[in-house]
Design an enzyme around this catalytic site. Structure first.
Site, short mmCIF file in Angstrom:
data_model
loop_
_atom_site.label_atom_id
_atom_site.label_comp_id
_atom_site.label_asym_id
_atom_site.label_seq_id
_atom_site.Cartn_x
_atom_site.Cartn_y
_atom_site.Cartn_z
N GLU A 1 32.87 54.39 39.50
CA GLU A 1 31.65 54.25 38.70
C GLU A 1 30.69 55.30 39.24
O GLU A 1 30.14 55.17 40.32
CB GLU A 1 31.09 52.83 38.85
N CYS B 1 22.19 54.88 37.97
CA CYS B 1 23.12 55.67 37.16
C CYS B 1 22.97 55.31 35.69
O CYS B 1 23.18 56.17 34.82
CB CYS B 1 24.54 55.45 37.64
#
Length: 452
Positions: free
Chosen positions: A228, A262
């Site tokens: 991720e 993010c």
């Protein structure tokens, strides 16, 4: 090796940590294998009960855990409390659903009986980031450990205090020794850990560069990996949107955790009919955010986690302005603090458009049509998520298939939820965390076939 964590707000030392020696590290890896052999035999019902206890430990100690988050990486204290409580929810979720998720899947074939069972695989090595130092770990640990695996955590060095507190949660909840271990090591020990026979898989949340490096090592040793990585989420606002609601959502989507996420909205792609109104209202909303000591209850914007992160953001701001972007608000830096900054007239090829901006920087982009908005949204090497704000829900749903990202949110900021799978595409990584998908990432889906 000795590590230090420092308060990014005032530069004061928070704590020191002694790194593991080579022998100590190998000993912990060996212990993880022994722990797995017994932990895998613990019934799911008992593992679930332990996670219910972990959730309660988090709630009972929310003030203590929130404080270490804020001291080590600068998150406003209210957000730190929210993060700890969210960790409790993911513990509760898997405690309630793990047995159902891991149940045998019976499939009709020409066999007398055929099904898929879900067995744990061993130790899973987690390399976790500093920006959500508790949540990122529990997002991995809850589904992975409840499935019967054991966990090895290598946290970011600036939040090793958080890592110690997380290990303490499992101890207080009554987990057996070595089922979850915290490794105080530098990244140069990564290959040693991955190469160890006890380690069967790796999960990493971090930068694109870190993901590529760890994926290469994992490939060398044929170990499964979940990544991720970075994001450059688009926040698209159509002409028919409720602008006040869109601005309120956008403010949180960009400024939560001082923009260090993010999945934060980074590129605001606005239809020209509402561009001016949205930008003016967004500027006004950002001006109302109080900057200051993140330990104070009313602080909304604290420092970035490290000075080098603020330096990088300042570089992206200056270069974008030099290439023609308009500086509408902010733009200044002082140490680890970077002012909330808004740029207008942002175009492709500018850092504010092309790169992941990890801080309180909002890039405003004007477009003529919905089609142009989605085309610009797709013009990114990242693929974590997209938000669309509109009152025409059905029309927005028609565009879902054209978005290549891992998430498509309508009238809401992109966020992780224990009940929904989470992950990205393109340079944002691969694999899925959370929901049923997350618990099945690190199990052996074993086919069982019975013939008379």
């Amino acid at each position: 090796m000795e590590f230090k964590s420092n308060n990014p707000y005032n530069g004061q030392e928070v704590a020191k940590f002694k790194g593991l020696t080579q022998n100590e590290l190998v000993d912990k890896l060996n212990k993880s294998q022994k722990a797995f052999e017994s932990w895998r035999k613990v019934p799911i019902s008992e593992r679930s009960l332990l996670f219910k206890k972990a959730g309660q430990v988090l709630r009972d100690n929310v003030a203590e855990y929130a404080k270490i988050i804020t001291l080590e990486m600068g998150k406003p204290i209210l957000e730190s409390r929210g993060e700890v409580n969210k960790c409790a929810t993911v513990c509760d979720y898997y405690a309630k659903n793990a047995e159902k998720f891991l149940a045998n899947e019976f499939i009709e074939t020409d066999a007398q009986r055929s099904y898929v069972r879900h067995d744990p695989i061993g130790a899973v090595f987690a390399i976790m980031p500093w920006n959500f130092p508790f949540w990122q770990v529990f997002r991995f640990a809850a589904p992975t450990l409840i499935a019967g695996n054991v966990g090895l955590l290598k946290h970011a060095p600036n939040v090793f205090g958080c890592a110690e507190q997380i290990a303490d949660v499992f101890k207080k909840a009554g987990f057996p020794d070595d089922v979850f271990q915290n490794l105080i090591v530098h990244h140069d020990k990564t290959e040693i850990i991955i190469a160890h026979d006890a380690v069967k898989a790796v999960t990493l949340t971090g930068s694109e560069r870190a993901g590529a490096a760890v994926a290469q090592i994992s490939g060398k040793y044929i170990k499964k990996i979940l990544l991720e990585l970075g994001g450059n989420n688009a926040f698209i606002v159509w002409d028919d949107a409720d602008i006040d609601k869109a601005v309120a959502t956008a403010l949180t989507a960009r400024m939560l955790n001082c923009g260090q996420s993010c999945i934060a909205a980074k590129r605001f792609i606005l239809l020209e009919g509402i561009y001016d109104e949205f930008v003016l209202k967004f500027i006004a909303a950002v001006k109302n955010l109080k900057s200051g000591d993140p330990m104070e209850e009313d602080t909304k914007i604290g420092p970035l986690a490290r000075k080098d992160l603020a330096d990088q953001l300042q570089y992206q701001v200056r270069n974008s302005v030099a290439m023609g972007a308009d500086l509408l608000l902010g733009g200044n830096q002082s140490g680890a603090y970077h002012e909330p900054t808004i740029l207008g007239n942002v175009k492709p090829d500018m850092p504010a458009f092309d790169e992941e901006t990890f801080g309180p920087l909002a890039a405003m982009i004007k477009v003529k049509t919905i089609e142009e908005a989605f085309a610009l949204s797709e013009q990114s090497r990242y693929g974590l998520g997209v938000t669309v704000c509109t009152t025409n829900i059905e029309k927005a749903l028609e565009y879902a298939h054209e978005v290549s990202d891992g998430a498509y949110f309508i009238n809401e900021l992109v966020k992780s939820d224990p009940r929904l799978p989470f992950g990205g595409t393109k340079k944002s990584g691969y694999g899925r965390e959370l929901a049923k998908d997350g618990i099945l990432e690190f199990v052996n889906r074993k086919t069982v076939y019975v013939k008379n």
